[in-house]
Design a protein around this motif. Structure first.
Motif, short mmCIF file in Angstrom:
data_model
loop_
_atom_site.label_atom_id
_atom_site.label_comp_id
_atom_site.label_asym_id
_atom_site.label_seq_id
_atom_site.Cartn_x
_atom_site.Cartn_y
_atom_site.Cartn_z
N ILE A 49 17.90 20.40 -40.52
CA ILE A 49 17.36 20.26 -39.17
C ILE A 49 18.30 19.38 -38.36
CG2 ILE A 49 15.44 19.39 -37.78
CD1 ILE A 49 13.61 19.95 -40.15
N VAL A 50 18.59 19.79 -37.13
CA VAL A 50 19.42 18.97 -36.25
C VAL A 50 18.68 18.70 -34.95
CG1 VAL A 50 21.62 19.76 -37.17
CG2 VAL A 50 20.56 21.01 -35.31
N ASN A 51 18.90 17.53 -34.41
CA ASN A 51 18.30 17.14 -33.14
C ASN A 51 19.35 17.25 -32.05
OD1 ASN A 51 17.62 15.27 -30.89
ND2 ASN A 51 15.79 14.89 -32.12
N THR A 52 19.22 18.24 -31.17
CA THR A 52 20.25 18.48 -30.15
C THR A 52 20.30 17.37 -29.12
OG1 THR A 52 18.64 19.87 -28.98
CG2 THR A 52 20.26 20.98 -30.36
N ASP A 53 19.18 16.70 -28.87
CA ASP A 53 19.20 15.57 -27.93
C ASP A 53 20.13 14.47 -28.43
OD1 ASP A 53 17.47 16.78 -26.19
OD2 ASP A 53 15.68 15.79 -26.99
N SER A 54 20.09 14.22 -29.73
CA SER A 54 20.96 13.20 -30.31
C SER A 54 22.42 13.63 -30.26
CB SER A 54 20.54 12.92 -31.77
OG SER A 54 19.26 12.33 -31.82
N ILE A 55 22.66 14.92 -30.47
CA ILE A 55 24.04 15.42 -30.39
C ILE A 55 24.60 15.19 -28.99
CG2 ILE A 55 25.47 17.50 -30.42
CD1 ILE A 55 23.78 18.55 -32.69
N LEU A 56 23.79 15.51 -27.98
CA LEU A 56 24.24 15.32 -26.60
C LEU A 56 24.44 13.84 -26.26
CD1 LEU A 56 22.03 17.91 -24.69
CD2 LEU A 56 24.48 18.04 -25.12
N LYS A 57 23.66 13.01 -26.90
CA LYS A 57 23.72 11.58 -26.60
C LYS A 57 24.88 10.89 -27.29
CE LYS A 57 20.84 7.42 -26.57
NZ LYS A 57 19.50 6.86 -26.89
N TYR A 58 25.22 11.34 -28.50
CA TYR A 58 26.21 10.61 -29.30
C TYR A 58 27.51 11.37 -29.58
CZ TYR A 58 22.24 7.53 -30.11
OH TYR A 58 21.17 6.70 -29.94
N TYR A 59 27.56 12.66 -29.33
CA TYR A 59 28.79 13.42 -29.54
C TYR A 59 29.73 13.13 -28.37
CZ TYR A 59 31.86 17.49 -30.28
OH TYR A 59 32.94 18.33 -30.48
N THR A 60 30.89 12.61 -28.67
CA THR A 60 31.83 12.17 -27.63
C THR A 60 32.15 13.27 -26.63
OG1 THR A 60 32.84 10.60 -29.19
CG2 THR A 60 34.09 11.14 -27.20
N LEU A 61 32.37 14.49 -27.11
CA LEU A 61 32.68 15.59 -26.20
C LEU A 61 31.52 15.85 -25.24
CD1 LEU A 61 34.43 17.91 -25.21
CD2 LEU A 61 33.48 19.35 -27.04
N ALA A 62 30.29 15.76 -25.74
CA ALA A 62 29.12 15.97 -24.88
C ALA A 62 29.02 14.88 -23.84
CB ALA A 62 27.85 16.01 -25.74
N VAL A 63 29.28 13.65 -24.25
CA VAL A 63 29.23 12.52 -23.32
C VAL A 63 30.30 12.67 -22.24
CG1 VAL A 63 29.51 10.03 -23.08
CG2 VAL A 63 28.26 10.96 -25.03
N GLU A 64 31.51 13.02 -22.67
CA GLU A 64 32.61 13.19 -21.72
C GLU A 64 32.35 14.37 -20.78
OE1 GLU A 64 36.26 11.38 -24.47
OE2 GLU A 64 36.16 13.53 -24.01
N SER A 65 31.77 15.43 -21.30
CA SER A 65 31.45 16.58 -20.45
C SER A 65 30.43 16.20 -19.39
CB SER A 65 30.89 17.73 -21.31
OG SER A 65 31.88 18.21 -22.21
N SER A 66 29.44 15.44 -19.80
CA SER A 66 28.42 14.99 -18.85
C SER A 66 29.03 14.09 -17.78
CB SER A 66 27.30 14.24 -19.59
OG SER A 66 26.33 13.76 -18.70
N GLU A 67 29.91 13.18 -18.21
CA GLU A 67 30.55 12.27 -17.26
C GLU A 67 31.47 13.03 -16.30
OE1 GLU A 67 32.46 9.45 -19.77
OE2 GLU A 67 30.64 8.25 -20.08
N LYS A 68 32.15 14.03 -16.83
CA LYS A 68 33.05 14.82 -15.99
C LYS A 68 32.27 15.60 -14.95
CE LYS A 68 36.96 18.02 -16.29
NZ LYS A 68 37.85 18.78 -17.23
N LEU A 69 31.15 16.17 -15.37
CA LEU A 69 30.30 16.90 -14.43
C LEU A 69 29.73 15.95 -13.37
CD1 LEU A 69 28.32 19.34 -16.76
CD2 LEU A 69 29.98 19.95 -15.00
N MET A 70 29.33 14.76 -13.80
CA MET A 70 28.78 13.80 -12.86
C MET A 70 29.83 13.38 -11.84
SD MET A 70 26.44 12.00 -11.59
CE MET A 70 25.16 12.45 -12.76
#
Length: 208
Positions: A49-70
């Protein structure tokens, strides 16, 4: 976290969740394997089982993607707001000039008919220019919105592809027959969550 950040994270989350909705099957087990593993009391099923919310919160690529979009969103809003403010100021000046012209006409303040007609022509030209600027402003708004949507899609696909590729490598030995998204489950079962391991692996690979 502001409203825009929440919206962007929600969009990324929806895209990533789509990877695992209900079931993400990596490598099917044979019927015999399934039976043997189900009936062994006390042992875990070959499920993760994986928690996608945690992936988005802690995966560096996800964090950088969010920051880039922002950053892209904020830059677009600043550009649009600057032009909108300039247009509003110019429009208010036009309205004031139009009202002054009307008062002068009513008061017979113009020295000649030619002078009144000249001012009227100027105001008409200015009004037409403002109409065009208003159309241009709306076109810019639409363009910025479209550009942002394209960038958002590109980053989301990149993120989704990164996670999919990792999960295939992560389960290359076939130890899990199914990898489930926690959001698709009614309740979380202890012992099956591999989110931390997945996040660590994603970040380690991304760092390289």
């Amino acid at each position: 976290m502001n409203k825009s950040q929440i919206i962007i994270n929600a969009v990324l989350a929806a895209a990533v969740v789509a990877l695992f909705i209900v079931v993400y099957q990596i490598k099917p087990a044979t019927p015999k394997q399934q039976v043997e593993e189900v009936v062994v009391e006390g042992e875990l099923l070959p499920i993760a089982i994986v928690n996608t919310d945690s992936i988005l919160k802690y995966y560096t690529l996800a964090v950088e993607s969010s920051e880039k979009l922002m950053s892209s969103y904020e830059a677009s809003m600043v550009q649009l707001d600057t032009k909108a403010r300039a247009f509003q100021k110019e429009y208010e000046t036009f309205q004031k000039d139009a009202m002054d012209f009307q008062r002068k006409v009513e008061a017979g303040a113009f020295l000649s008919r030619e002078r009144a007609e000249s001012e009227q022509a100027r105001l008409q030209t200015k009004g037409q220019q403002l109409e065009k600027k208003q159309v241009d402003l709306e076109n810019l708004r639409q363009k910025l919105s479209n550009d942002f949507a394209v960038q958002q899609q590109e980053l989301t696909l990149q993120l989704a592809d990164s996670i999919q590729t990792f999960l295939k490598d992560f389960n290359a030995d076939g130890r899990y027959h199914l990898i489930l998204n926690e959001a698709a489950l009614m309740n979380k079962v202890a012992g099956y969550d591999v989110t931390n391991e997945v996040v660590e692996g994603l970040n380690a690979r991304y760092t390289k």
